[in-house]
Write a protein that holds these residues in place. Sequence first.
Motif, mmCIF file in Angstrom:
data_model
loop_
_atom_site.group_PDB
_atom_site.id
_atom_site.type_symbol
_atom_site.label_atom_id
_atom_site.label_comp_id
_atom_site.label_asym_id
_atom_site.label_seq_id
_atom_site.Cartn_x
_atom_site.Cartn_y
_atom_site.Cartn_z
ATOM 1 N N ASP A 170 -2.558 -2.451 -13.328
ATOM 2 C CA ASP A 170 -3.028 -1.591 -12.231
ATOM 3 C C ASP A 170 -4.341 -2.099 -11.654
ATOM 4 O O ASP A 170 -4.534 -2.102 -10.440
ATOM 5 N N THR B 244 -2.731 6.536 -4.360
ATOM 6 C CA THR B 244 -2.013 6.026 -5.542
ATOM 7 C C THR B 244 -3.015 5.539 -6.585
ATOM 8 O O THR B 244 -2.817 5.730 -7.783
ATOM 9 N N GLN B 245 -4.116 4.950 -6.115
ATOM 10 C CA GLN B 245 -5.128 4.491 -7.087
ATOM 11 C C GLN B 245 -5.736 5.677 -7.837
ATOM 12 O O GLN B 245 -6.007 5.594 -9.031
ATOM 13 N N TYR C 257 6.180 1.443 -3.293
ATOM 14 C CA TYR C 257 5.824 0.226 -4.027
ATOM 15 C C TYR C 257 5.075 0.586 -5.307
ATOM 16 O O TYR C 257 5.332 0.061 -6.387
ATOM 17 N N TRP C 258 4.128 1.498 -5.153
ATOM 18 C CA TRP C 258 3.331 1.933 -6.309
ATOM 19 C C TRP C 258 4.256 2.472 -7.408
ATOM 20 O O TRP C 258 4.095 2.157 -8.577
ATOM 21 N N ARG D 160 -4.078 -4.642 -8.983
ATOM 22 C CA ARG D 160 -3.754 -4.126 -7.637
ATOM 23 C C ARG D 160 -4.993 -3.553 -6.975
ATOM 24 O O ARG D 160 -5.232 -3.749 -5.783
ATOM 25 N N HIS D 161 -5.794 -2.831 -7.760
ATOM 26 C CA HIS D 161 -6.986 -2.192 -7.188
ATOM 27 C C HIS D 161 -7.988 -3.243 -6.708
ATOM 28 O O HIS D 161 -8.602 -3.096 -5.653
ATOM 29 N N VAL E 105 3.547 4.284 -1.245
ATOM 30 C CA VAL E 105 3.815 5.059 -2.460
ATOM 31 C C VAL E 105 5.054 4.511 -3.165
ATOM 32 O O VAL E 105 5.108 4.437 -4.392
ATOM 33 N N HIS F 12 0.812 -1.221 0.000
ATOM 34 C CA HIS F 12 0.000 0.000 0.000
ATOM 35 C C HIS F 12 0.844 1.269 0.000
ATOM 36 O O HIS F 12 0.307 2.364 0.077
ATOM 37 N N ASP G 63 -3.491 6.460 -10.525
ATOM 38 C CA ASP G 63 -3.605 5.412 -11.559
ATOM 39 C C ASP G 63 -4.805 5.692 -12.459
ATOM 40 O O ASP G 63 -4.707 5.625 -13.689
ATOM 41 N N PHE H 10 -2.971 3.990 -0.158
ATOM 42 C CA PHE H 10 -3.239 3.168 -1.346
ATOM 43 C C PHE H 10 -4.227 3.877 -2.272
ATOM 44 O O PHE H 10 -4.048 3.919 -3.495
#
Length: 271
Positions: free
Chosen positions: A198, A106-107, A38-39, A201-202, A36, A34, A110, A103
Motif C-alpha cells: 500500500d 482509498t488511502q 483499482y484500489w 501506491r501512496h 476505487v 486512482h 488503507d 485516491f
Amino acid sequence: MNVGGTPTLPGPDLAGPDLADPDLVEPDLVEEVHSVAYWFDAVADHLRRGLAAVSDREGGDAATEGTDRLLTVLANYALGELTALEGAGGLVELAGDRRAKTFLATQTLDEARHLEVFTRRMRSLGVDDPDAEMERRAHPALQAFRERLLGLVHDGDWESAVFAQNVVLESMERAVFDAHRLDADLRTRVVLDGVIADERRHLGFGENQLGRRLAAGDERLARRLSELRAELDPLVMGAVEGVAAEIGLAPDRVARLRDDYEAAVHRLGLS
Ligand SMILES: [Fe+2]
Ligand SMILES: [Fe+2]
C-alpha cells in the motif's frame, strides 16, 4: 486464499504500477490507478490476510525477551499510521480534482487498516490499551513530525502537506518496514508485506502530484519543498534511528535505510 490457516506472504504484484516517474504516467493510467475499483483489486487479498494474521489474541504469542522492544516498534508504526489516516482524510478536502480526492479516500481507508493491524498485533502481544501505549512509547521526533504534518493540512497547504505525507512519511515508513520485514517473526512479516504494498501506491501518488510541476521547472515550489525537507529531515532521521535501535538493526543497515529514504526525495529532483 488462506484466511484461517498459516499466513502466507502476499505476492509482489499487489502494489500495482509504480507512479514514481511522472513522465511515464499517462492520464488514462492515472484515472485507473486512482479509482476505487483499482484500489479494491489491489488490496482485497492482503486486506484479508493481514487482518487474519493478527486476529485478537487468537494464538497470541508468548511474551519473550524481545516483546517489549517489538511493542515499542509497533507503537511507533501505529502512531505513524494514525497520522497518515488523519492526514489523508484532511487532504481529501484540499485536493483540487476528483481523481486525487478519490485516491486519498482509498488511502484514508488503507491507513485505517494499517492502524488496525498494528494495534491488533499489539493486542495479540498482551496490550490492553494500544492508544495509551502509542502515546507512551512513540519517539518524540515522530510526535513532532505528526504535529507539523497535521499543521500543514490544517493550514490548507496542499503541496507541503502532500510532500510531508505522501513523500516523506511514506518513504520513511516504506524504508523501515522493508528493513524490519527481513528479521520479523512470520505474523509481523505478513502484516508488514501488506502494508508495504500500500505504501508504494501512496508514495507514487505523492511523486506524481509534485513531480510533474517540479519537472516543469517550478522553482518556487522546489525552494519551498527543499526548505520543508531540511526542517523535516532531523525529525525523520530521529524517528528512524529510534525505531531501528529497537529492531536491533546494524549500523550499515541503518545507513541503507537513510539512503532509501533520501532516494525518494532525490527522485523528485529536490536538493
Ligand atoms: Fe500506512
Ligand atoms: Fe501510507
